[in-house]
Motif scaffolding. Structure first.
Motif, short mmCIF file in Angstrom:
data_model
loop_
_atom_site.label_atom_id
_atom_site.label_comp_id
_atom_site.label_asym_id
_atom_site.label_seq_id
_atom_site.Cartn_x
_atom_site.Cartn_y
_atom_site.Cartn_z
N PRO A 30 5.11 0.95 -11.21
CA PRO A 30 5.28 -0.23 -10.35
C PRO A 30 5.84 0.13 -8.98
O PRO A 30 6.64 1.06 -8.85
N GLY A 31 5.40 -0.60 -7.97
CA GLY A 31 5.94 -0.42 -6.63
C GLY A 31 6.61 -1.69 -6.18
O GLY A 31 7.37 -2.30 -6.93
N PHE A 32 6.31 -2.13 -4.96
CA PHE A 32 6.87 -3.36 -4.42
C PHE A 32 5.76 -4.34 -4.02
O PHE A 32 4.60 -3.97 -3.89
N SER A 33 6.14 -5.59 -3.86
CA SER A 33 5.26 -6.65 -3.38
C SER A 33 4.05 -6.83 -4.32
O SER A 33 4.23 -7.15 -5.48
N ASN B 69 0.82 -1.22 0.00
CA ASN B 69 0.00 0.00 0.00
C ASN B 69 0.85 1.26 0.00
O ASN B 69 0.55 2.23 -0.71
N PHE B 70 1.92 1.26 0.79
CA PHE B 70 2.80 2.43 0.84
C PHE B 70 3.47 2.67 -0.52
O PHE B 70 3.50 3.79 -1.02
N SER B 71 3.99 1.59 -1.10
CA SER B 71 4.67 1.74 -2.39
C SER B 71 3.68 2.05 -3.51
O SER B 71 4.03 2.71 -4.48
N ALA B 72 2.43 1.58 -3.37
CA ALA B 72 1.41 1.90 -4.36
C ALA B 72 1.13 3.40 -4.39
O ALA B 72 1.03 4.01 -5.46
N VAL B 73 1.01 3.99 -3.21
CA VAL B 73 0.80 5.44 -3.11
C VAL B 73 2.02 6.19 -3.63
O VAL B 73 1.90 7.15 -4.40
N ALA B 74 3.22 5.73 -3.22
CA ALA B 74 4.45 6.37 -3.69
C ALA B 74 4.57 6.30 -5.21
O ALA B 74 4.94 7.27 -5.87
N ALA B 75 4.23 5.14 -5.76
CA ALA B 75 4.36 4.93 -7.20
C ALA B 75 3.33 5.74 -7.99
O ALA B 75 3.65 6.27 -9.06
N CYS B 76 2.12 5.85 -7.48
CA CYS B 76 1.08 6.61 -8.19
C CYS B 76 1.23 8.11 -7.99
O CYS B 76 1.12 8.88 -8.94
N PHE B 77 1.48 8.52 -6.76
CA PHE B 77 1.61 9.96 -6.46
C PHE B 77 2.83 10.56 -7.15
O PHE B 77 2.80 11.72 -7.56
N GLY C 129 4.35 -4.88 -7.53
CA GLY C 129 5.71 -4.90 -8.07
C GLY C 129 5.74 -4.92 -9.58
O GLY C 129 4.69 -4.93 -10.24
N PRO C 130 6.93 -4.97 -10.17
CA PRO C 130 7.07 -4.90 -11.63
C PRO C 130 6.44 -6.06 -12.39
O PRO C 130 6.19 -5.95 -13.59
N THR C 131 6.20 -7.17 -11.71
CA THR C 131 5.57 -8.32 -12.38
C THR C 131 4.09 -8.46 -12.00
O THR C 131 3.43 -9.42 -12.41
N ALA C 132 3.57 -7.51 -11.22
CA ALA C 132 2.18 -7.56 -10.76
C ALA C 132 1.40 -6.37 -11.34
O ALA C 132 1.88 -5.66 -12.21
#
Length: 482
Positions: free
Chosen positions: A433-436, A420-428, A439-442
């Motif tokens: 892609p973020g992590f978990s 969730n944290f990386s999703a916000v970081a990646a979108c904002f 991630g780059p394959t998800a």
């Protein structure tokens, strides 16, 4: 506020988007994709007619665009582009849900690259083209494009450019805003063509070369294969990595190079900070991941590519960096927030803001140690005014408030803190892609419709750097003062 001019410009944007939809329609004809051709044509026709009606009904002699108008026009234009651009996906059936289609289209126009697709290779060619073409449109900014081609924009349109172009300071390259917009787009087009030619020279097919060039130029990162760029040759990976870094540089510097003012361009403090961050990050990650790979060259290539991809907020991948050691992942996470240079097509805080924030903190520490000293922050060889430092600090505070509000709103999702944290970081920060779980394959397909809307909003906030959206949504913008 000049409401008629705001609505008139919105109508023109709808007409522009309708014309842009005809380009993937041509691709649909080439690949004999009947459903997709119908989707593009019917959407383009409806958007053009709606835009025409709005323009005709909002005739005004007052063509002046004030600062508040510039913010409102910018926010409204990007919202319209996302809502209209999503329609063909649903009509053609490539994306069933309109919410998902809006998420994908917002991600495209904001050059984020976050996707809800689980099998991108199953999509039609024309939709893949439109998906990546939105990156190219959004990279430099559609309003900059409109200013370049529409003759009757006034010089007060600089307020639109400042609202749309990323970075703390945006000025005119030449006296007329229209000419500035043309120069920016000519540089953008030249670099786009150059990359496409180099990818073709490396054996990449024409269609693949175009969509990946669009993704690189706009620093977006939509791929057309499940493994992103991993299955392409090392040559193509190096070309894309280099151009991701090139598109992360302030376009004003390229204009200086055109004027042969090479020394002035090379004196840019932000440029050298950007280069330094890239080199240090690449070196650290290469050493950290070297044991994972068979040889040093592979480790160096993957490290360089991912650093270039993350700092330029593009989001392409040649490796699943979610499997890398903690140090490498931490560096990439920090680069997500840093971003590239102001005046580039990249997202994030921008190197110039980060540098000024650190220098501002250092100044305050010196003042605490030496109360009588009069410290000044210097950047790009000039003394930075206190108003500029205050603006940068204010933006950072608002940025962090928005970040944690968005994080709180999606925190009920069952994917865990890291996802969730990386999703916000990646979108904002418009990375993708973020992590978990993201991630780059998800993908983001597992998030609820509510969270997808929130993350779409986050992408718009990040691309337009908060203020245009805030001004647009503020009641004071639209209520006439007595």
């Amino acid at each position: 506020m000049n409401k008629r001019m705001v609505l008139k410009t919105a109508g023109r944007i709808m007409q522009i988007v309708s014309l842009l939809l005809l380009i993937p329609a041509v691709v649909a004809i080439i690949y004999a994709e009947t459903k997709q051709l119908f989707a593009f044509c019917i959407t383009a026709l409806c958007a053009f007619l709606a835009g025409l009606v709005i323009v005709k009904l909002t005739k005004t002699k007052n063509r002046v665009i004030y600062a508040k108008d510039g913010f409102a026009i910018t926010a409204l234009a990007w919202i319209i582009m996302a809502l209209v651009g999503a329609i063909p996906f649903v009509i053609a059936g490539d994306i069933k849900s309109y919410v998902d289609a809006v998420f994908e289209t917002v991600s495209g126009f904001t050059t984020t690259g976050a996707s809800i697709l689980t099998n991108v290779e199953a999509m039609s060619r024309s939709m893949l083209f439109w998906r990546s073409f939105t990156h190219w449109i959004g990279g430099m900014g559609v309003l900059v494009f409109v200013m370049a081609i529409i003759p009757n924009f006034t010089d007060r349109s600089i307020h639109i450019m400042r609202a749309e172009m990323p970075g703390p300071i945006i000025g005119k390259l030449v006296p007329r805003v229209k000419d500035t917009a043309k120069i920016l787009y000519l540089i953008y087009i030249f670099l786009t063509v150059l990359e496409a030619v180099l990818l073709l020279a490396g054996g990449m097919p024409l269609f693949d070369s175009l969509v990946h060039t669009f993704g690189t130029a706009g620093t977006g990162g939509f791929g057309i294969k499940a493994d992103s760029i991993a299955s392409y040759s090392p040559y193509c990976q190096w070309v894309i990595a280099i151009f991701m870094l090139i598109f992360g540089v302030n376009f004003n510097l390229y204009y200086l190079l055109l004027l042969r003012r090479i020394r002035t361009a090379l004196k840019s403090s932000e440029l050298w900070c950007y280069i330094t961050v890239v080199f240090v990050s690449v070196a650290a990650i290469t050493v950290n991941i070297a044991p994972i790979y068979k040889n040093f060259s592979t480790a160096l290539r993957n490290s360089t590519f991912q650093v270039a991809s993350i700092i330029s907020t593009t989001g392409f991948a040649t490796a699943d960096f979610d499997l890398w050691p903690g140090l490498s992942k931490t560096i990439l996470l920090l680069l997500m927030f840093c971003g590239a240079c102001a005046g580039s097509t990249a997202g994030g805080l921008k190197v110039s803001r980060v540098v000024m924030l650190f220098k501002s903190v250092a100044k305050e520490i010196r003042r605490m140690l030496h109360p009588r000293s009069i410290g000044k922050v210097h950047f790009e060889g000039k003394s930075v005014e206190d108003s500029t430092l205050s603006s940068v600090s204010t933006y950072f505070v608002i940025y962090m408030i928005c970040f944690f509000i968005i994080f709180l709103l999606i925190s009920f999702e069952p994917f865990g803190l890291e996802s969730n944290f990386s999703a916000v970081a990646a979108c904002f920060n418009n990375i993708g892609p973020g992590f978990s779980a993201v991630g780059p394959t998800a993908s983001y397909t597992g998030y609820t419709g509510f969270s997808k809307i929130i993350l779409s909003f986050a992408m718009l906030l990040g691309r337009l750097e908060i203020f245009p959206i805030v001004v647009f949504l503020s009641p004071r913008t639209w209520i006439k003062k007595k």
